[in-house]
Write an enzyme that holds these catalytic residues in place. Sequence first.
Site, short mmCIF file in Angstrom:
data_model
loop_
_atom_site.label_atom_id
_atom_site.label_comp_id
_atom_site.label_asym_id
_atom_site.label_seq_id
_atom_site.Cartn_x
_atom_site.Cartn_y
_atom_site.Cartn_z
N LYS A 1 15.68 -6.15 2.77
CA LYS A 1 16.12 -5.10 3.69
C LYS A 1 17.59 -5.24 4.09
O LYS A 1 18.29 -4.23 4.23
CB LYS A 1 15.22 -5.08 4.93
N ASN B 1 15.20 0.00 5.15
CA ASN B 1 13.96 0.00 4.39
C ASN B 1 13.84 1.26 3.53
O ASN B 1 12.82 1.47 2.88
CB ASN B 1 12.74 -0.09 5.32
N LEU C 1 0.82 -1.22 0.00
CA LEU C 1 0.00 0.00 0.00
C LEU C 1 0.85 1.26 0.00
O LEU C 1 0.30 2.37 0.03
CB LEU C 1 -0.92 0.02 1.23
N GLY D 1 -0.77 -3.57 11.01
CA GLY D 1 0.41 -2.94 10.43
C GLY D 1 0.17 -1.63 9.69
O GLY D 1 1.14 -1.02 9.22
N GLY E 1 9.90 -13.81 14.56
CA GLY E 1 10.60 -13.39 13.36
C GLY E 1 12.03 -13.01 13.66
O GLY E 1 12.39 -12.73 14.82
N ALA E 2 12.86 -13.01 12.62
CA ALA E 2 14.27 -12.64 12.79
C ALA E 2 14.83 -11.98 11.55
O ALA E 2 16.04 -11.91 11.38
CB ALA E 2 15.10 -13.88 13.16
N GLY E 3 13.95 -11.48 10.68
CA GLY E 3 14.39 -10.80 9.48
C GLY E 3 14.57 -9.31 9.70
O GLY E 3 14.71 -8.83 10.83
N GLY E 4 14.53 -8.54 8.60
CA GLY E 4 14.77 -7.11 8.67
C GLY E 4 13.77 -6.37 9.53
O GLY E 4 14.13 -5.48 10.30
N ALA E 5 12.48 -6.74 9.44
CA ALA E 5 11.46 -6.08 10.25
C ALA E 5 11.68 -6.37 11.73
O ALA E 5 11.57 -5.48 12.58
CB ALA E 5 10.07 -6.52 9.82
#
Length: 280
Positions: free
Chosen positions: A71, A92, A21, A243, A131-135
């Site tokens: 990211k 980002n 979006l 979010g 989670g363990a990624g960029g976010a």
Amino acid sequence: MIPTGAAFVAGVTGDPIAHSLSPVVMRHWIDAAGIDALYAPFPISAGNFDRVVRGLAGAGCRGLNVTLPHKEAALELARTASGPARAVGAANLLTFTPAGIHADNTDIAGFLYALAPANVEFRKARALIFGAGGAARAMLYALLTVGVTDVAICNRNITRAQGLSRDIAPDAGIIPWEARDDALQGRDLIINATSLGLAGRDELALDWQRVRPGSVAFDGIYIPVNTRFIVESRARGVTAIDGLDMLIGQARPSFEAFFGRPAPDLPDMRSRLLEHLGAR
């Protein structure tokens, strides 16, 4: 206004990107500001990321917002980076300047913007991040900056969770994925920073009976707005935050970086996005 051949051009990239979006948010601000600009989605696969981003920079694009799964690659590509982006290990936001590509991380500010209405007592909070990624990196870093000291990380790949802890929060607990329901016990800030729940993907199923009503749950997903995570946590009496507000919060500094002026104040932006999604 309709963009002309002299329009400023920026965009967003990810894989997938059709769900984003960000172009809708930016279009509302561009129209409100009355500037000659275009903000477009660029679907870029991991194998083509460096080549395409450098090509866009060379073609006069002002910059890109970056989402999954790029990211960390965005930070590696940049010539310079902000302190928060370096600390998080992910970016980002890429801006293209005469001096080269610059990386920043506005997810940190966006995440805290989204949590603000919940009035979380951060210094007393017991947080759990999925989670363990960029976010997840940005959210964990944000929590540390506002005084959270009790945090645990649960990820499907435990090695990545251990790496996240090592890089940002050495004292964080590491929870095996199969113990995710047990990990909910006593936690009052539960965060989904995975892609589980994104339209077309598996949902994040949790035993919300283990969570105290009045706790706070945040889901970084916004398509759909009402993920299983949001619906089931809300049914338990948990304050559930989707979010959308993080999307808006992280986009503001991006708009200014791309177009050289603050984003116009549109108090009804969330309502506009919900209307776009047909989620009212």
